[in-house]
Structures are given as structure tokens and as C-alpha cells.
Design an enzyme around this catalytic site. Structure first.
Site, mmCIF file in Angstrom:
data_model
loop_
_atom_site.group_PDB
_atom_site.id
_atom_site.type_symbol
_atom_site.label_atom_id
_atom_site.label_comp_id
_atom_site.label_asym_id
_atom_site.label_seq_id
_atom_site.Cartn_x
_atom_site.Cartn_y
_atom_site.Cartn_z
ATOM 1 N N CYS A 284 1.016 -1.212 -0.096
ATOM 2 C CA CYS A 284 0.293 -0.255 0.163
ATOM 3 C C CYS A 284 0.773 1.520 -0.082
ATOM 4 O O CYS A 284 0.717 2.141 -0.818
ATOM 5 C CB CYS A 284 -0.856 -0.147 0.937
ATOM 6 S SG CYS A 284 -1.587 -1.470 0.901
HETATM 7 N N1 LIG Z 1 -2.917 -6.046 2.192
HETATM 8 C C1 LIG Z 1 -2.990 -5.087 2.792
HETATM 9 O O1 LIG Z 1 -2.501 -4.331 3.849
HETATM 10 C C2 LIG Z 1 -4.186 -3.525 1.550
HETATM 11 C C3 LIG Z 1 -5.107 -2.763 2.433
HETATM 12 C C4 LIG Z 1 -5.675 -2.461 2.082
HETATM 13 C C5 LIG Z 1 -5.964 -2.465 0.609
HETATM 14 N N2 LIG Z 1 -5.333 -3.335 0.103
HETATM 15 C C6 LIG Z 1 -5.772 -3.071 -2.158
HETATM 16 O O2 LIG Z 1 -6.397 -4.572 -1.104
HETATM 17 C C7 LIG Z 1 -6.098 -4.826 -2.777
HETATM 18 C C8 LIG Z 1 -5.611 -6.446 -2.893
HETATM 19 O O3 LIG Z 1 -4.522 -6.351 -1.988
HETATM 20 P P1 LIG Z 1 -4.417 -7.809 -1.437
HETATM 21 O O4 LIG Z 1 -3.118 -7.384 -0.275
HETATM 22 O O5 LIG Z 1 -5.502 -8.550 -0.952
HETATM 23 O O6 LIG Z 1 -3.327 -8.963 -2.559
HETATM 24 P P2 LIG Z 1 -2.925 -10.148 -2.759
HETATM 25 O O7 LIG Z 1 -2.362 -10.182 -3.763
HETATM 26 O O8 LIG Z 1 -2.722 -11.051 -1.135
HETATM 27 O O9 LIG Z 1 -4.204 -10.713 -3.002
HETATM 28 C C9 LIG Z 1 -4.842 -10.609 -4.204
HETATM 29 C C10 LIG Z 1 -5.811 -12.118 -4.846
HETATM 30 O O10 LIG Z 1 -5.546 -12.039 -6.378
HETATM 31 C C11 LIG Z 1 -6.517 -13.125 -6.728
HETATM 32 N N3 LIG Z 1 -6.034 -12.729 -8.023
HETATM 33 C C12 LIG Z 1 -5.413 -12.204 -9.088
HETATM 34 N N4 LIG Z 1 -5.957 -11.668 -10.585
HETATM 35 C C13 LIG Z 1 -7.615 -12.403 -10.305
HETATM 36 C C14 LIG Z 1 -9.108 -12.409 -11.237
HETATM 37 N N5 LIG Z 1 -8.199 -11.642 -12.263
HETATM 38 N N6 LIG Z 1 -9.107 -13.451 -11.022
HETATM 39 C C15 LIG Z 1 -9.406 -13.294 -9.488
HETATM 40 N N7 LIG Z 1 -8.020 -13.570 -8.429
HETATM 41 C C16 LIG Z 1 -7.688 -12.940 -9.163
HETATM 42 C C17 LIG Z 1 -4.647 -13.298 -6.656
HETATM 43 O O11 LIG Z 1 -4.672 -14.576 -6.950
HETATM 44 C C18 LIG Z 1 -4.881 -13.093 -5.154
HETATM 45 O O12 LIG Z 1 -5.552 -14.157 -4.751
HETATM 46 C C19 LIG Z 1 -5.148 -3.628 -3.385
HETATM 47 O O13 LIG Z 1 -5.674 -3.256 -4.151
HETATM 48 C C20 LIG Z 1 -4.237 -3.607 -2.450
HETATM 49 O O14 LIG Z 1 -3.751 -2.611 -2.563
HETATM 50 C C21 LIG Z 1 -4.487 -4.328 0.529
#
Ligand SMILES: NC(=O)c1ccc[n+]([C@@H]2O[C@H](COP(=O)([O-])OP(=O)(O)OC[C@H]3O[C@@H](n4cnc5c(N)ncnc54)[C@H](O)[C@@H]3O)[C@@H](O)[C@H]2O)c1
Length: 445
Positions: A284
């Protein structure tokens, strides 16, 4: 009730979905089952609604189907109980999107090498939804992104088949604020901001999150909701940049920056403490501000605070390596050929997430200077990133084998800090973990 919704006006499609949500008859779909999506889909299932998780990673689907979790904040017991109760299923079969009433998109939004937004994951997910979209569904984007993504990127693709947002289906943005590893602030008690493309969408999204979140904060549009998240993370990046610069300045001025911050934070108003460190990490803070500066640049606006903070924060790993060189120098040793052991590879304590972790940069910079680099991290057994190929060794083993310099890169609770101070010839503490211990061989940031 969100602004602009006339309570006396009834819209059958909205009313039907509202009714299904409030009576917990709605079926919930979550796309992307990572740090954000898995806790969310489990929370929905725990509230008693039918939830389906979608991911392209078959191993995640299999793990969930066995009632297990791969995210530290989600317990195996929680997954098992909702899977066994038939409330949660997980699949790679996107045709099942047609069976759900609501769809939350939680896929990654990284940066390209050029620091431009990479919306390819969002676009792929949206195209999957568009193929199966039917009237009466609610689609909510949760992935962090620049203002305008929903209306400029998501909405046109969903409307491609003729259905209209706000009339036939509903569309909203709700920023995810989850803080992995934080036991105090969880899905239920972190207020949830929601902004729809229209008041009906906002109302429906608010009702949906109302099932699992105590406080909902409706805003007037998707653009506002998108911008809220970027303000929050830019605020952190800029303030961390400020204290990192202050840390460098304090060293030149021979002032202890940590003592300064501790004293300043006793002011009961108008000050909020941020702490220096080895650099930004995670998916992030190092990434999100650049989504904003990229978007601003499209309209000719130069976001100077973001660029400057990015510059200072990105320079911190190099500064840590300088401190390691100074520490070794105090023992008449060069970096080249010295055994430098990093305590912690994750970007923050007590989690196993290495995305953008400054420890990776520090390890790489030290290797390039000829150090023999090793690391301990109970949450990160191996590292395969760029030119780094490292396997963790236990902290006890590293100290027993002997090392020339210890670097505390991540302040995991499990490390024996007394042991590190006792056994390492020099210690570079990038996290002020050894605060209160005064010893000549400890080098702070
Ligand atoms: N990790 C954090 O602390 C956090 C906090 C707030 C916001 N975010 C935001 O949330 C979003 C997700 O982050 P995250 O940390 O959960 O990512 P992550 O990489 O942990 O998880 C993303 C998941 O999406 C899946 N994926 C990718 N493309 C896909 C598709 N086309 N169809 C289905 N699944 C698909 C991946 O396999 C993975 O399991 C990002 O935009 C991030 O900036 C993350």
C-alpha cells in the site's frame, strides 16, 4: 440514507436486492482471495450469508475447500466452521458469478516498473464479471486505485452489453482499510467508506457492509471514495518521509530522533507520531501515492509532496547500508567479506508479507558490496526476489554460528533481542527496538 435518495421513491430492482441483503438471503461473491479478500469473504460467511470466493490461484481454492487459511489474520477454525456449515465455498469457476447478488473485487493493483498503475488485474476481473453480469447485481471495487477508475475503467466495460449502472445493476467503490496483523482494528470495527456511481448503489453497498461492519461512512461518489484511500496512504507516506528526513538530519545534528519524537508526542493535540525506519514496505504505502501522482499528471498537475516523500523513503535502505558499513568500520572490518545477518525480511512485524520490503533492498545492496548475507524470519522461510535467493536460518543458529554484524530490519516479537545484543559484535537497529539499551556496539538509524 445516502444523499440524493428519495425515500418515497421505490425502484423494484433496488428494493429486491435491498431486501435480499437485509434478510441475509443475498449470495455474496468476492473476487481475489488474498490479504483483503479472504478475511472479507470469511466475515460475510460468518454473518450467516452464503458467500463464494473466486480466485485464479487453484492452490488457494483448494486450501479453503479443505477448511484451512493461508492468511495469518484468518484462523483455520473460522474457515473450517463456515465451510462445514455450507456458508463458504471457493472456486476458480467464474461462471458462478452469475449466481451471486453482489460482487466485491479485491485483486492486486501494483505499479509497473515505470511507476504507472497496473490495472490489468482489475480489468481481467471486470471482464469476467461483464461476461456474466445480470440485472439486479451489485459490483463493488475494493482494490486501491486512482480517482476515476470506477467510472472510466470499470463502468464502461460492465455497460458494454447494454445494462446500465444505477438502473439495471449497481456499482460502487469502497476502499479497503484492513491492517494485516492488527488485532485491535479488524473488519468489524474499522469504519467503511462507500461511494456509489449513484445514490441507489451507495445505499445498497452500505446495506451490504452493514452486515459485517459497525460503522458505514457513505460519500457522494466513487471518485470521493477512491480519493479517500489515497489521501490516507499519501498522508502516511509523506509523514514517514518527513521523519525519515528528520532522522538523517538529527544524525548530523547529533540529536536522538527517537527521543525527540517520544517527547513531541506528549503534546495532546496537533501532533501525531510517525517513526523513521529502513524504508517503506507492503502493497500500500510505497505504491498507492503513485496511483495518485500518475492520475494528477494526466491533468498536468505535479504532486510534489508525493514525489519528494517517495525519494526520501526510497533512499532509506541505502542509508541503512551506510550505517552497516560504519558499524563494521568501528571493528576495522570492511563490508566485503563480512557476515551480515538480517533479523526480519517481512515489511512489518509479525507478518510474512515481503512485498516491497526494504529488507530485500538492504540484502541486495549488501550483497552487491560483497557482504555474505543471511537472514532469519520465522514468517518468511525463503526469498526468491530479483537477484536474491536466500533461505532463512534460525536466529539462534545464526548467532551460534557467529556473525560480523546484525541488522534489525523487522521487529518481530519472537526475536531474542537480548541475545542479539549479547552475541553480535555490532548491531544496526533500524526500528529502535533496542531503545533504552545503551551500548557502544549498537548503531541506531
Ligand atoms: N494487503 C493490505 O494490507 C491491503 C490493505 C488495504 C488495501 N489493499 C488493496 O487491496 C487490493 C488487494 O490486495 P491484497 O493485499 O489482498 O492482494 P493479494 O495479492 O494478497 O491478493 C490478491 C488475490 O487476487 C487474486 N487474483 C489476481 N487476479 C485475479 C483475477 N483476475 N480473478 C480472481 N482473482 C485474482 C490473486 O491470486 C490473489 O489471491 C489491492 O488493491 C491493495 O492495494 C491491500
Amino acid at each position: 440514507m445516502p444523499r440524493g435518495v428519495d425515500p418515497s421513491y421505490s425502484h423494484p430492482v433496488t428494493d429486491a436486492l435491498l431486501d435480499r441483503i437485509r434478510s441475509k438471503k443475498a449470495r455474496i461473491g468476492v473476487i481475489g482471495l488474498g490479504y483483503v479478500g479472504l478475511p472479507l469473504v470469511v466475515e460475510f460467511a460468518k454473518s450467516g450469508v452464503q458467500a463464494i470466493g473466486f480466485d485464479i490461484d487453484a492452490s488457494k481454492i483448494e486450501t479453503i475447500s479443505h477448511g484451512e487459511s493461508y492468511i495469518p489474520d484468518v484462523s483455520n477454525e473460522d474457515v473450517t466452521s463456515v465451510v462445514d456449515a455450507g456458508l463458504l465455498s471457493a472456486t476458480t469457476d467464474f461462471t458462478q458469478l452469475a449466481d451471486v447478488d453482489t460482487i466485491n473485487i479485491c485483486v492486486p493493483t501494483p505499479l509497473r516498473k515505470t511507476k504507472d498503475p497496473d490495472l490489468s488485474y482489475v480489468v481481467t476481473a471486470v471482464e469476467q464479471i461483464a461476461t456474466h453480469l445480470r440485472p439486479g447485481q451489485l459490483v463493488i471495487l475494493e482494490s486501491t486505485t486512482y480517482p476515476g477508475t470506477v467510472t472510466e475503467v470499470v463502468q464502461p466495460r460492465l455497460e458494454d452489453q447494454g445494462l446500465r449502472a444505477g438502473i439495471d445493476f449497481f456499482l460502487a467503490f469502497s476502499p479497503e482499510r484492513v491492517d494485516p496483523g492488527n488485532a485491535e482494528w479488524t473488519t468489524r470495527n474499522i469504519p467503511k467508506v462507500v461511494g456509489g456511481t449513484d445514490p441507489r448503489s451507495t445505499e445498497l453497498a452500505a446495506a451490504l457492509y452493514g452486515l459485517i461492519v459497525d460503522t458505514i461512512v457513505p460519500v457522494s461518489s466513487t471518485r470521493v471514495a477512491e480519493m479517500v484511500k489515497l489521501l490516507e496512504n499519501t498522508f502516511r507516506a509523506v509523514n514517514i518521509g518527513l521523519v525519515n528526513e528528520l532522522a538523517l538530519m538529527c544524525r548530523d545534528l547529533d540529536v536522538d530522533v527517537w527521543e525527540v519524537i517520544d517527547a513531541a508526542k506528549t503534546k495532546p493535540f496537533g501532533f501525531m507520531p510517525f517513526y523513521p525506519g529502513p524504508g517503506l514496505g507492503g502493497h500500500c504505502i510505497p505504491v498507492d501515492p503513485f496511483y495518485l501522482s500518475w492520475k494528477a499528471r494526466q491533468s498536468g498537475f505535479e504532486s510534489r509532496f508525493i514525489e519528494l516523500a517517495g525519494h526520501i523513503n526510497a533512499g532509506m535502505p541505502r542509508y541503512v547500508v551506510e550505517r552497516v558499513a560504519e558499524a563494521l568500520n568501528s571493528r576495522e572490518r570492511a563490508v566485503r567479506g563480512s557476515r551480515v545477518h538480517l533479523f526480519g525480511m517481512a515489511y512489518k512485524p509479525n507478518v510474512g508479507d515481503v512485498r516491497e520490503s526494504p529488507a530485500l533492498d538492504i540484502a541486495e545492496l549488501l550483497l552487491r558490496q560483497g557482504a555474505i548475507v543471511s537472514y532469519s524470519d520465522p514468517f518468511v522461510p525463503t526469498v526468491r526476489e530479483g537477484c536474491l535467493t536466500l533461505d532463512a536460518v534460525s536466529a539462534e543458529q545464526a548467532l551460534a554460528d557467529g556473525l560480523d554484524a546484525a541488522v534489525i530490519t523487522t521487529h518481530h516479537d519472537v526475536f531474542d533481542y537480548d541475545g542479539i545484543v549479547r552475541l553480535a559484535p555490532v548491531v544496526v537497529d533500524t526500528r529502535n527496538t533496542l531503545s533504552g539499551i545503551d551500548a557502544e556496539h549498537i548503531f541506531r538509524l
